[in-house]
Design a protein around this motif. Structure first.
Motif, PDB file in Angstrom:
ATOM      1  N   PRO A  51       0.660  -1.008  -0.196  1.00  0.00           N
ATOM      2  CA  PRO A  51       0.156  -0.378   0.094  1.00  0.00           C
ATOM      3  C   PRO A  51       0.748   1.533   0.199  1.00  0.00           C
ATOM      4  O   PRO A  51       2.093   1.554   0.633  1.00  0.00           O
ATOM      5  CB  PRO A  51      -0.689   0.410   0.878  1.00  0.00           C
ATOM      6  CG  PRO A  51      -0.543  -1.917   1.362  1.00  0.00           C
ATOM      7  CD  PRO A  51       0.279  -2.065   1.210  1.00  0.00           C
ATOM      8  N   ASP A  76      -4.858   0.726  -0.018  1.00  0.00           N
ATOM      9  CA  ASP A  76      -5.938   0.411   0.553  1.00  0.00           C
ATOM     10  C   ASP A  76      -7.009   1.213   1.230  1.00  0.00           C
ATOM     11  O   ASP A  76      -7.603   1.184   2.178  1.00  0.00           O
ATOM     12  CB  ASP A  76      -5.052   0.274   2.161  1.00  0.00           C
ATOM     13  CG  ASP A  76      -4.542   0.793   3.085  1.00  0.00           C
ATOM     14  OD1 ASP A  76      -4.303   2.187   2.510  1.00  0.00           O
ATOM     15  OD2 ASP A  76      -4.062   0.537   3.794  1.00  0.00           O
ATOM     16  N   GLY A 107      -8.669  -2.217  -3.027  1.00  0.00           N
ATOM     17  CA  GLY A 107      -7.518  -2.835  -3.634  1.00  0.00           C
ATOM     18  C   GLY A 107      -7.307  -3.422  -5.096  1.00  0.00           C
ATOM     19  O   GLY A 107      -6.818  -3.623  -5.342  1.00  0.00           O
TER      20      GLY A 107
END
Length: 578
Positions: A51, A76, A107
């Motif tokens: 992320p 994320d 995601g």
């Protein structure tokens, strides 16, 4: 999303995509495995995706990596970092559920972009490796018809407990929690366990029990795979009992320890200089990982215990607790004998989650604190923390350090085998994966025309890889996989027998894999030429045998002593005079 260190040059080897959850205990082992794969497989490309927030928080280092390892990001939903609510257990649960839901949504969107972008640039991913709590990554891989594997970053014992809980033992454990908290339960292939030995998520009254459905989803997702593959950050000696269990058709492979022997960052940090002023084995190290949040009461008890112990300590706390913890320590201690930091080099301090049962009873390297109920909160009091500190640092210090040194040496031995050769057992799955992912893409992609249409080009690619590094077994295994269920082509294609001959004629490399491939050819009906006979006899220290296959086995017993029994068995099975 973004793909750093981008290169327009297309590589013909496998392309691994690693996707990690944004926690230090997930990032460290997955990045280490990514580095190993990048350095192991010829022509391989590895993309490591984490992320955006993980990069912003400096949770991983991109220093000193091979050129074929690149870094990418996915979202994320919290690119500035996720900060769970700490006002109450209920609000913490709600915010965490929302985070996992948002991570799944954003995601999938951003990782889809990454997969499609690499396809457009003629460098498609051929295998996906993902960590715990990212079942949506496995779903996405199935949608794109990309083979995938779960990297389980906890002990395999923990995986076995979750598996059995969701496969027949949930009611038994719940009943024990309600009616017999001090009872004992026996799960298949595991030591006797008490309620406090089980992962805390399993106990319904635990504040983090809301995470349990995520682990159920993980198990169910694996069952959707034809051959579920699980890489575990452990090694045989560490968890022998759990690693011998067979769970459905799950293929569980120990590939640990996934730790690095070097540090790339923060070598001149203040805490390192401070540690250098302390004597060996005198500093307490405190860390509760990336996700855990201590209550104010518990922080007070911990600070009190640390200060009263009068021992130097290094305490790594998360950003949300950093200011309060630092103030608590400095308010109560005029002479600073400690250091509190919001981050430290996690390659120096192993951030693996471990099970307290293993730590205390199986590995015998530590003690466990006893908690008590304080109103509505479970609390570990300062006196209990001090008792454990003294037991570890004084009463049982010699025993614990001796045991820890033994496990360290076993881990180092396993790591050395992986780094310097002899990683056959642990890398078996990775070798199969290399064979399977290219084979999978070739046979499942209609636009490529199938295996027969692609065989000639794939054989050419593989032969080049073999000649570049004859000691890489994966190339030899892939070569044979190209002729699966087609023995006639396998023994008649001159490309196969000639590459064996070329390697056997060289003096600058090991010959074991060429010999074993030639043995397979002979046993399948290949008629060797005089050149093959002469090249094998030239390697023989023994009296040459008339049966060439027998002679190959004899040489393999000498050059591959680790598998000498296997080659002797192969020799005993040779019935046709060649």
């Amino acid at each position: 999303m973004s793909n750093d260190n981008d290169s327009s040059k297309s590589l013909t080897g496998p392309h691994f995509l690693f996707v990690t959850y944004p926690a230090q205990g997930h990032i460290n082992p997955s990045l280490e495995l990514a580095k190993r794969l990048a350095g192991t497989f010829i022509g391989a490309r590895v993309t490591f995706a984490a992320p955006v927030a993980a990069y912003n928080r400096r949770m991983l280092s991109k220093e000193n990596v091979l050129q074929n390892l690149t870094f990418a990001t996915y979202s994320d939903g919290h690119d500035d970092g996720f900060r769970p609510s700490t006002s109450s257990d209920k609000s913490r649960q709600q915010s965490s559920r929302q985070y996992l839901s948002e991570m799944r949504r954003r995601g999938r969107e951003t990782l889809t972009e990454l997969i499609e972008d690499n396809r457009r640039q003629n460098r498609p991913f051929t295998c996906v490796v993902y960590t715990i709590l990212l079942t949506w990554v496995a779903e996405l891989a199935r949608e794109f018809q990309i083979p995938s594997a779960l990297l389980w970053v906890q002990p395999v014992t923990v995986f076995s407990i979750f598996y059995h809980y969701f496969n027949g033992y949930a009611d038994t454990i719940s009943e024990m929690a309600d009616n017999n908290p001090s009872g004992i339960i026996k799960l298949p292939s595991l030591p006797l366990l008490r309620l406090r030995d089980l992962p805390s998520f399993i106990v319904p009254t635990n504040a983090y029990a809301f995470v349990l459905p995520a682990f159920l989803e993980q198990i169910e997702s694996l069952k959707q795979e034809e051959t579920p593959k699980i890489l575990v950050n452990s090694f045989q000696e560490l968890e022998q009992e759990a690693l011998t269990s067979v769970l459905d058709n799950f293929k569980i492979v120990p590939i640990g320890p996934l730790i690095t022997s070097r540090t790339d960052s923060e070598t001149n940090a203040e805490y390192v200089e401070w540690l250098d002023t302390k004597s060996d084995s005198s500093v307490l190290y405190i860390s509760f990982g990336t996700l855990a949040v201590l209550s104010k009461k518990q922080l007070v008890e911990l600070c009190k215990a640390l200060i009263e112990s009068r021992r130097p300590f290094l305490w790594v706390v998360t950003d949300k607790s950093y200011r309060r913890s630092k103030e608590d320590v400095e308010e109560k201690e005029e002479e600073i004998i400690s250091i509190v930091v919001s981050w430290c080099d996690q390659f120096r301090w192993t951030d693996q989650m471990t099970n307290a049962k293993l730590l205390e009873d199986c590995w015998r390297t530590g003690v466990r604190v006893m908690e008590k109920k304080d109103e509505e909160e479970v609390l570990v009091e300062s006196g209990e923390i001090r008792r454990c500190i003294e037991e570890v640092m004084e009463e049982k210090a010699e025993e614990f350090r001796r045991n820890a040194a033994r496990w360290r040496d076993l881990a180092a031995e396993t790591w050395a085998l992986q780094a310097l050769g002899g990683w056959e057992n642990e890398l078996d799955y990775c070798h199969e994966l290399l064979d399977a992912d290219r084979h999978y893409v070739i046979t499942r992609s209609p636009s490529l025309g199938g295996l027969e249409a692609m065989r000639e080009s794939e054989v050419s690619y593989t032969v080049k890889a073999i000649l570049a590094n004859p000691g890489n077994e994966s190339s030899w295994r892939y070569l044979k996989a190209l002729y699966k269920d087609d023995t006639e082509s396998w023994i008649s294609d001159p490309s196969v027998s000639s590459v064996c001959l070329k390697v056997l004629s060289r003096t600058d490399c090991l010959h074991g894999f060429a010999l074993s491939t030639l043995l397979d050819l002979l046993c399948d009906g290949f008629r060797p030429t005089n050149e093959h006979r002469d090249s094998v006899k030239a390697l023989a220290n023994e009296e040459p045998e008339t049966n060439l296959a027998n002679l190959v086995c004899t040489i393999l017993c000498r050059v591959d002593p680790i598998r000498a029994n296997y080659w002797a068995w192969r020799k005993s099975k040779i019935t046709v005079a060649i």
